[in-house]
Design a protein around this motif. Structure first.
Motif, mmCIF file in Angstrom:
data_model
loop_
_atom_site.group_PDB
_atom_site.id
_atom_site.type_symbol
_atom_site.label_atom_id
_atom_site.label_comp_id
_atom_site.label_asym_id
_atom_site.label_seq_id
_atom_site.Cartn_x
_atom_site.Cartn_y
_atom_site.Cartn_z
ATOM 1 N N VAL A 114 2.449 -1.982 0.869
ATOM 2 C CA VAL A 114 2.096 -0.569 0.733
ATOM 3 C C VAL A 114 2.879 0.062 -0.409
ATOM 4 N N ALA A 115 2.416 1.248 -0.800
ATOM 5 C CA ALA A 115 3.134 2.102 -1.745
ATOM 6 C C ALA A 115 3.093 3.516 -1.195
ATOM 7 N N ALA A 116 4.035 4.349 -1.654
ATOM 8 C CA ALA A 116 4.076 5.725 -1.161
ATOM 9 C C ALA A 116 4.871 6.603 -2.113
ATOM 10 N N LEU A 117 4.546 7.897 -2.070
ATOM 11 C CA LEU A 117 5.361 8.934 -2.689
ATOM 12 C C LEU A 117 6.229 9.528 -1.590
ATOM 13 N N HIS A 118 7.522 9.652 -1.868
ATOM 14 C CA HIS A 118 8.489 10.061 -0.843
ATOM 15 C C HIS A 118 9.546 10.941 -1.492
ATOM 16 N N PHE A 119 9.809 12.096 -0.897
ATOM 17 C CA PHE A 119 10.817 13.000 -1.434
ATOM 18 C C PHE A 119 12.123 12.855 -0.649
ATOM 19 N N PRO A 120 13.245 12.614 -1.357
ATOM 20 C CA PRO A 120 14.513 12.412 -0.651
ATOM 21 C C PRO A 120 14.946 13.586 0.218
ATOM 22 N N ASN A 121 14.465 14.803 -0.109
ATOM 23 C CA ASN A 121 14.866 15.972 0.671
ATOM 24 C C ASN A 121 13.844 16.353 1.737
ATOM 25 N N ALA A 122 12.861 15.495 1.980
ATOM 26 C CA ALA A 122 11.872 15.778 3.016
ATOM 27 C C ALA A 122 12.534 15.763 4.393
ATOM 28 N N PRO A 123 12.006 16.520 5.352
ATOM 29 C CA PRO A 123 12.638 16.595 6.673
ATOM 30 C C PRO A 123 12.820 15.243 7.352
ATOM 31 N N HIS A 124 11.893 14.315 7.123
ATOM 32 C CA HIS A 124 11.964 13.014 7.780
ATOM 33 C C HIS A 124 12.818 12.005 7.011
ATOM 34 N N ALA A 125 13.276 12.375 5.803
ATOM 35 C CA ALA A 125 13.906 11.402 4.907
ATOM 36 C C ALA A 125 15.291 10.993 5.404
ATOM 37 N N THR A 126 15.575 9.706 5.295
ATOM 38 C CA THR A 126 16.928 9.202 5.532
ATOM 39 C C THR A 126 17.592 8.811 4.218
ATOM 40 N N ALA A 127 16.801 8.601 3.186
ATOM 41 C CA ALA A 127 17.316 8.258 1.852
ATOM 42 C C ALA A 127 16.165 8.354 0.870
ATOM 43 N N GLY A 128 16.500 8.294 -0.426
ATOM 44 C CA GLY A 128 15.460 8.186 -1.436
ATOM 45 C C GLY A 128 14.890 6.786 -1.433
ATOM 46 N N PRO A 184 6.007 8.978 6.555
ATOM 47 C CA PRO A 184 4.875 9.158 7.464
ATOM 48 C C PRO A 184 3.750 8.193 7.088
ATOM 49 N N VAL A 185 3.092 7.649 8.072
ATOM 50 C CA VAL A 185 2.039 6.685 7.778
ATOM 51 C C VAL A 185 0.943 7.316 6.931
ATOM 52 N N ALA A 186 0.734 8.635 7.073
ATOM 53 C CA ALA A 186 -0.307 9.307 6.299
ATOM 54 C C ALA A 186 0.021 9.385 4.815
ATOM 55 N N ASP A 187 1.281 9.185 4.437
ATOM 56 C CA ASP A 187 1.685 9.260 3.030
ATOM 57 C C ASP A 187 1.579 7.915 2.316
ATOM 58 N N ALA A 188 1.377 6.837 3.052
ATOM 59 C CA ALA A 188 1.380 5.496 2.465
ATOM 60 C C ALA A 188 -0.046 4.989 2.271
ATOM 61 N N ALA A 189 -0.189 4.046 1.347
ATOM 62 C CA ALA A 189 -1.487 3.426 1.089
ATOM 63 C C ALA A 189 -1.289 1.930 0.882
ATOM 64 N N PRO A 190 -2.206 1.116 1.394
ATOM 65 C CA PRO A 190 -2.079 -0.331 1.180
ATOM 66 C C PRO A 190 -2.266 -0.681 -0.287
ATOM 67 N N VAL A 191 -1.509 -1.644 -0.741
ATOM 68 C CA VAL A 191 -1.629 -2.125 -2.118
ATOM 69 C C VAL A 191 -2.718 -3.194 -2.156
ATOM 70 N N PRO A 192 -3.758 -3.005 -2.949
ATOM 71 C CA PRO A 192 -4.871 -3.955 -2.939
ATOM 72 C C PRO A 192 -4.518 -5.265 -3.638
ATOM 73 N N ASP A 193 -5.303 -6.275 -3.348
ATOM 74 C CA ASP A 193 -5.151 -7.554 -4.032
ATOM 75 C C ASP A 193 -5.298 -7.339 -5.536
ATOM 76 N N GLY A 194 -4.510 -8.061 -6.297
ATOM 77 C CA GLY A 194 -4.579 -7.969 -7.743
ATOM 78 C C GLY A 194 -3.581 -7.001 -8.347
ATOM 79 N N VAL A 195 -2.880 -6.234 -7.510
ATOM 80 C CA VAL A 195 -1.849 -5.325 -8.004
ATOM 81 C C VAL A 195 -0.488 -5.815 -7.503
ATOM 82 N N GLU A 196 0.374 -6.164 -8.422
ATOM 83 C CA GLU A 196 1.712 -6.614 -8.035
ATOM 84 C C GLU A 196 2.494 -5.455 -7.436
#
Length: 287
Positions: free
Chosen positions: A72-86, A95-107
């Motif tokens: 997966v890949a995601a955009l994540h803000f270090p100061n978000a309420p749920h964040a434990t680190a950058g 959050p699962v809603a912020d992540a997306a699966p990385v498709p085949d062919g993309v390293e």
């Protein structure tokens, strides 16, 4: 910093980081952590890093969309309420809603360069409304946000002119620009400008009366003139939109650019290299 391994709460996943890209936002966080004299500095609260790609290694209660073992890949803000680190960390909670699966062919290390810049470009372009063959100028067009903006705008039907160095012409032509410029010559040539280079007032000159200016830093926009609509926004995490951006990457519509990779323990080298600005693309920190 040494922190306890984080555990996901309900609706969250834990990503075992493969790569975390270095962005301009990291430099702003670093600079903001320095004392008033500009010397020293302290560890930024929450750490550094907004982009992450890796593998889901733990899911919280109620998570069904992404299974353990999914890249997966995601955009994540270090100061978000749920964040434990950058994202410059071995593990990242999102959050699962912020992540997306990385498709085949993309390293995975290429995927780490996609979230922040592609989401920023897509969400800013949405502020411009329908293209209808209109003329768009993108400043800083060979940069992280600008490169994605050129490709996405061209795909959506804009007639895109790119402002960048002459040496970037090949990349910008591949991205879909119909023309390139190295200076802001002319006045009133464009229906809209996406000003990723923060040229501000200077970037208004090429925009026609009653056109549109979109900036990348709220609060730093130029004052409106000649009836030009002036607006800006910052990216927000969006797993569904990121899935689309990664699919376009897999199809070659979006071109990931890596300047190089650096182990997490040597991250200072990547931050210095990014600030120097000698390389195109993103440095990626690896774990």
């Amino acid at each position: 910093m040494d922190l306890p391994d984080p555990r996901p709460a309900a609706g969250q996943i834990r990503i075992r980081t493969a790569g975390a890209a270095v962005n301009a936002a990291d430099l702003h966080i670093i600079d903001a952590s320095r004392d008033e004299t500009g010397a020293g500095g302290h560890a930024p609260r929450g750490g550094l890093g907004l982009d992450v790609a890796g593998v889901v290694d733990m899911v919280g209660p109620g998570v069904r969309d992404l299974a353990v073992g999914t890249p997966v890949a995601a955009l994540h803000f270090p100061n978000a309420p749920h964040a434990t680190a950058g994202t410059a960390a071995e593990y990242v909670i999102v959050p699962v809603a912020d992540a997306a699966p990385v498709p085949d062919g993309v390293e995975l290390l290429d995927a780490a360069t996609v979230p922040l810049n592609s989401l920023t470009a897509a969400q800013l372009l949405a502020l411009l409304g329908p293209s209808r063959g209109r003329r768009l100028l993108v400043t800083g067009a060979a940069g992280g946000v600008g490169g994605y903006a050129v490709a996405l705008a061209a795909r959506d039907g804009w007639k895109v002119t790119a402002l960048a160095r002459a040496t970037d012409e090949g990349f910008l032509t591949r991205a879909g620009a119909v023309g390139t410029r190295t200076t802001l010559d002319g006045a009133g040539d464009f229906d809209a400008v996406l000003d990723t280079a923060l040229l501000n007032e200077a970037a208004l000159r090429p925009v026609r009366d009653h056109g549109t200016y979109v900036g990348v830093f709220p609060g730093l926009e130029p004052a409106s003139e000649r009836g030009i609509t002036v607006t800006s926004a910052v990216a927000v995490p969006d797993g569904a939109l990121l899935r689309e951006m990664l699919a376009l990457t897999a199809r070659g519509v979006l071109e990931p650019r890596r300047a190089g990779t650096v182990p997490l323990e040597e991250a200072a080298h990547a931050y210095r290299a990014f600030r120097d600005g000698a390389h195109r693309g993103r440095w990626v920190l690896t774990t």
